[in-house]
Design an enzyme around this catalytic site. Sequence first.
Site, PDB file in Angstrom:
ATOM      1  N   ARG A  17      28.898  44.774   0.856  1.00 30.54           N
ATOM      2  CA  ARG A  17      29.344  46.267   0.882  1.00 30.54           C
ATOM      3  C   ARG A  17      29.938  46.943   1.864  1.00 30.54           C
ATOM      4  O   ARG A  17      29.140  47.089   2.831  1.00 30.54           O
ATOM      5  CB  ARG A  17      28.879  47.398   0.025  1.00 30.54           C
ATOM      6  CG  ARG A  17      29.572  48.773   0.066  1.00 30.54           C
ATOM      7  CD  ARG A  17      28.178  49.510  -0.582  1.00 30.54           C
ATOM      8  NE  ARG A  17      28.932  51.675  -0.745  1.00 30.54           N
ATOM      9  CZ  ARG A  17      28.187  52.257  -0.124  1.00 30.54           C
ATOM     10  NH1 ARG A  17      27.460  52.395  -0.144  1.00 30.54           N
ATOM     11  NH2 ARG A  17      29.095  53.539  -0.404  1.00 30.54           N
ATOM     12  N   HIS A  72      34.723  56.747   4.450  1.00 30.61           N
ATOM     13  CA  HIS A  72      32.916  56.215   4.650  1.00 30.61           C
ATOM     14  C   HIS A  72      32.121  57.259   5.346  1.00 30.61           C
ATOM     15  O   HIS A  72      32.076  57.286   6.291  1.00 30.61           O
ATOM     16  CB  HIS A  72      31.224  54.788   4.728  1.00 30.61           C
ATOM     17  CG  HIS A  72      29.774  55.195   4.459  1.00 30.61           C
ATOM     18  ND1 HIS A  72      29.130  54.415   3.768  1.00 30.61           N
ATOM     19  CD2 HIS A  72      29.768  56.022   4.768  1.00 30.61           C
ATOM     20  CE1 HIS A  72      27.736  55.242   3.444  1.00 30.61           C
ATOM     21  NE2 HIS A  72      28.178  55.357   4.608  1.00 30.61           N
ATOM     22  N   GLU A  89      29.422  59.634  -1.461  1.00 32.09           N
ATOM     23  CA  GLU A  89      28.225  60.551  -1.349  1.00 32.09           C
ATOM     24  C   GLU A  89      28.942  61.532  -0.885  1.00 32.09           C
ATOM     25  O   GLU A  89      28.719  63.137   0.348  1.00 32.09           O
ATOM     26  CB  GLU A  89      27.282  60.286  -0.252  1.00 32.09           C
ATOM     27  CG  GLU A  89      26.005  59.058  -0.616  1.00 32.09           C
ATOM     28  CD  GLU A  89      25.144  59.688   0.155  1.00 32.09           C
ATOM     29  OE1 GLU A  89      25.196  59.726   0.894  1.00 32.09           O
ATOM     30  OE2 GLU A  89      24.057  58.704   0.278  1.00 32.09           O
ATOM     31  N   ASN A 138      23.873  55.847  -5.050  1.00 29.76           N
ATOM     32  CA  ASN A 138      22.939  55.838  -3.931  1.00 29.76           C
ATOM     33  C   ASN A 138      21.334  56.295  -5.040  1.00 29.76           C
ATOM     34  O   ASN A 138      21.410  57.292  -5.262  1.00 29.76           O
ATOM     35  CB  ASN A 138      23.470  56.018  -2.834  1.00 29.76           C
ATOM     36  CG  ASN A 138      24.235  55.845  -2.541  1.00 29.76           C
ATOM     37  OD1 ASN A 138      24.733  54.665  -2.698  1.00 29.76           O
ATOM     38  ND2 ASN A 138      25.138  55.759  -1.610  1.00 29.76           N
ATOM     39  N   TYR A 167      18.219  57.260  -2.959  1.00 29.66           N
ATOM     40  CA  TYR A 167      16.260  56.659  -2.194  1.00 29.66           C
ATOM     41  C   TYR A 167      15.607  56.696  -1.849  1.00 29.66           C
ATOM     42  O   TYR A 167      14.052  56.364  -2.208  1.00 29.66           O
ATOM     43  CB  TYR A 167      17.286  57.280  -0.888  1.00 29.66           C
ATOM     44  CG  TYR A 167      17.570  56.765   0.304  1.00 29.66           C
ATOM     45  CD1 TYR A 167      18.008  55.866   1.171  1.00 29.66           C
ATOM     46  CD2 TYR A 167      19.420  56.876  -0.720  1.00 29.66           C
ATOM     47  CE1 TYR A 167      18.779  54.995   1.414  1.00 29.66           C
ATOM     48  CE2 TYR A 167      20.717  56.111   0.101  1.00 29.66           C
ATOM     49  CZ  TYR A 167      20.243  55.195   1.333  1.00 29.66           C
ATOM     50  OH  TYR A 167      21.625  54.653   2.303  1.00 29.66           O
ATOM     51  N   GLU A 181      23.469  51.150  -2.700  1.00 32.04           N
ATOM     52  CA  GLU A 181      22.895  51.565  -1.569  1.00 32.04           C
ATOM     53  C   GLU A 181      21.081  52.384  -1.607  1.00 32.04           C
ATOM     54  O   GLU A 181      21.269  52.901  -3.032  1.00 32.04           O
ATOM     55  CB  GLU A 181      22.891  53.387  -0.639  1.00 32.04           C
ATOM     56  CG  GLU A 181      24.102  52.878  -0.394  1.00 32.04           C
ATOM     57  CD  GLU A 181      24.282  54.197   0.798  1.00 32.04           C
ATOM     58  OE1 GLU A 181      23.734  54.573   1.463  1.00 32.04           O
ATOM     59  OE2 GLU A 181      25.363  54.394   1.308  1.00 32.04           O
TER      60      GLU A 181
HETATM   61  C1  PNW Z   1      22.950  57.526   2.845  1.00 31.93           C
HETATM   62  N1  PNW Z   1      19.324  61.377  -0.536  1.00 31.93           N
HETATM   63  O1  PNW Z   1      23.005  58.486   2.865  1.00 31.93           O
HETATM   64  C2  PNW Z   1      24.214  57.168   3.742  1.00 31.93           C
HETATM   65  O2  PNW Z   1      25.222  56.981   2.934  1.00 31.93           O
HETATM   66  C3  PNW Z   1      24.272  56.122   4.584  1.00 31.93           C
HETATM   67  O3  PNW Z   1      25.627  56.529   5.692  1.00 31.93           O
HETATM   68  C4  PNW Z   1      22.664  56.278   5.650  1.00 31.93           C
HETATM   69  O4  PNW Z   1      22.936  55.390   6.528  1.00 31.93           O
HETATM   70  C5  PNW Z   1      21.371  56.202   4.578  1.00 31.93           C
HETATM   71  O5  PNW Z   1      21.572  57.495   3.863  1.00 31.93           O
HETATM   72  C6  PNW Z   1      19.783  55.540   5.419  1.00 31.93           C
HETATM   73  O6  PNW Z   1      20.290  57.396   6.189  1.00 31.93           O
HETATM   74  C7  PNW Z   1      22.646  59.614   2.452  1.00 31.93           C
HETATM   75  O7  PNW Z   1      19.559  62.913  -0.453  1.00 31.93           O
HETATM   76  C8  PNW Z   1      22.065  61.115   2.078  1.00 31.93           C
HETATM   77  O8  PNW Z   1      17.676  61.264  -0.500  1.00 31.93           O
HETATM   78  C9  PNW Z   1      21.723  61.022   1.003  1.00 31.93           C
HETATM   79  C10 PNW Z   1      20.163  61.026   0.312  1.00 31.93           C
HETATM   80  C11 PNW Z   1      19.799  59.792   1.497  1.00 31.93           C
HETATM   81  C12 PNW Z   1      20.861  59.101   1.708  1.00 31.93           C
END
Ligand code: PNW
Length: 474
Positions: free
Chosen positions: A83, A128, A173, A313, A315, A382
């Site tokens: 990606r 992005h 996002e 995504n 996390y 992600e």
């Molecule tokens: C991502 N959350 O953003 C981005 O898409 C990437 O570009 C970035 O490198 C990656 O995070 C790591 O920081 C996020 O709310 C935005 O948990 C919000 C969250 C997680 C990731």
Amino acid sequence: TVLSSCLAAKEFPEDFLFGAAGAAYQIEGGWDEDDKGASYWDVFTHIPAKIYNNDTGDVACDSYNKYKEDVALLKELGLKSYRFSISWPRILPDGTPIKINQAGVDYYLNLLKELKAAGIEPIVTLYHWDLPQYLSDLGGWLNPQIADYFGDFARICYKLFGDYVKYWITMNEPSSTCVNGYEQGIHPPGVPLPGAGAYQCAYVQVLAHAKAWHIYDDEFRAQQNGKVGLNNVCNWLYPKSNSTEDLAAQDRAMEFTCGLYVNPVWNGNWPQVIIDRVNYTSQKQGYSFSRLPEFTPVEIDYINGTSDFFALNIYTSYLIENVAEEAFPTPSLDQDAAYNISGDPSWTQSDAAWLYSVPDGARKVINYVNEKYKPSEIIITENGWADLGQLADQGRISYLKDYLSNILDAILEDGINVTGYTTWSLLDNFEWTDGYLYKFGLVQVDFNSANRTRTIKDSARWYQNITSTRQLFD
Ligand code: PNW
């Protein structure tokens, strides 16, 4: 059947798209090479004190020049998908079709050809976060006309690259762009507009996404036969207690963080609870209208059903606690949302304070998204872990294993059609306002060496083993 044999063996389906991810501004560098124009991230990072250590993406991983090494790494690790994102101002220097930068076009064509030769499926993000500065000067994601500019950019990309691409993601996002950029002002354009900026931005981004989807659907789908989806970060949020108030707050929090951007595209409008809340607080504050822009019936018809797959995504997770109603002195999204967010002390925390490992949350949020929006296909675009960049990165291995195990349960036990997973990220890269402080890569990049030496980490070797056997081991 295939699923039942996978279930017995506890393995990922044979055609599962294991891969890794990255994004243009975070890896490419070459910020003004050839005829590339400036994005609002180029401008923002050059302002002192905006970014940790005043780091910039000027050179980053130098992938603009080293993309062949990146593809060779993907190949060596046996990955089936990659990606990446296209830098809008590298293709269109000021964001408009008035001038196409041929060197930029060649760069992405070369990358796509290199991937094809290596048998790696591209998953391409059109946007992005690197908005051309000229379009930011025109009002950026607050100006509905930017949707038309985005449509022109999307059309040019489909035309130039569409023969190579089966998965398009319109934007990464919206929640990050809209909340960080326009609500809080900690991302470019850097002007906080609490209670108004995120909503207006969400409105424009949804329209821009829909425009890009329609252009593909009307002009390219028949020949190119790909899929176009919107990407969102949706984390599972747990209620802090089982009180009715906290359960309602949990529900609201899922809508304010995820549904605000997702529901318009899948169901044609904002989540009802957000319409009601913002209307209510706006009235209390003396407005004669809601700070949340209204979609017209024509717009609802236009945006509804404009996603061919769900790019998700994931996390982390948080705890959600209701905030009792008080006065509403100043407008803000937080006040409209009326909840507090925190971590649980029992959760393992990464080096980045916002990122906890809560693997159960992954299965829960996949189920939530699947039931609520009923996508025919989900790709986890992600998922990754922050550390300080050491080669022996056991923390990343544990996190990935636990999250993948829950994703596998969502596929095998819950029967959900998750078809791919691109871990964040292939390379250590520019982490936005954190500069180069935290690292997410399977591969280390030496940002002190002129040639940005890449070194494979333990997690990459572990991941290689998982993707080749399609089973999870320590
Ligand atoms: C991502 N959350 O953003 C981005 O898409 C990437 O570009 C970035 O490198 C990656 O995070 C790591 O920081 C996020 O709310 C935005 O948990 C919000 C969250 C997680 C990731």
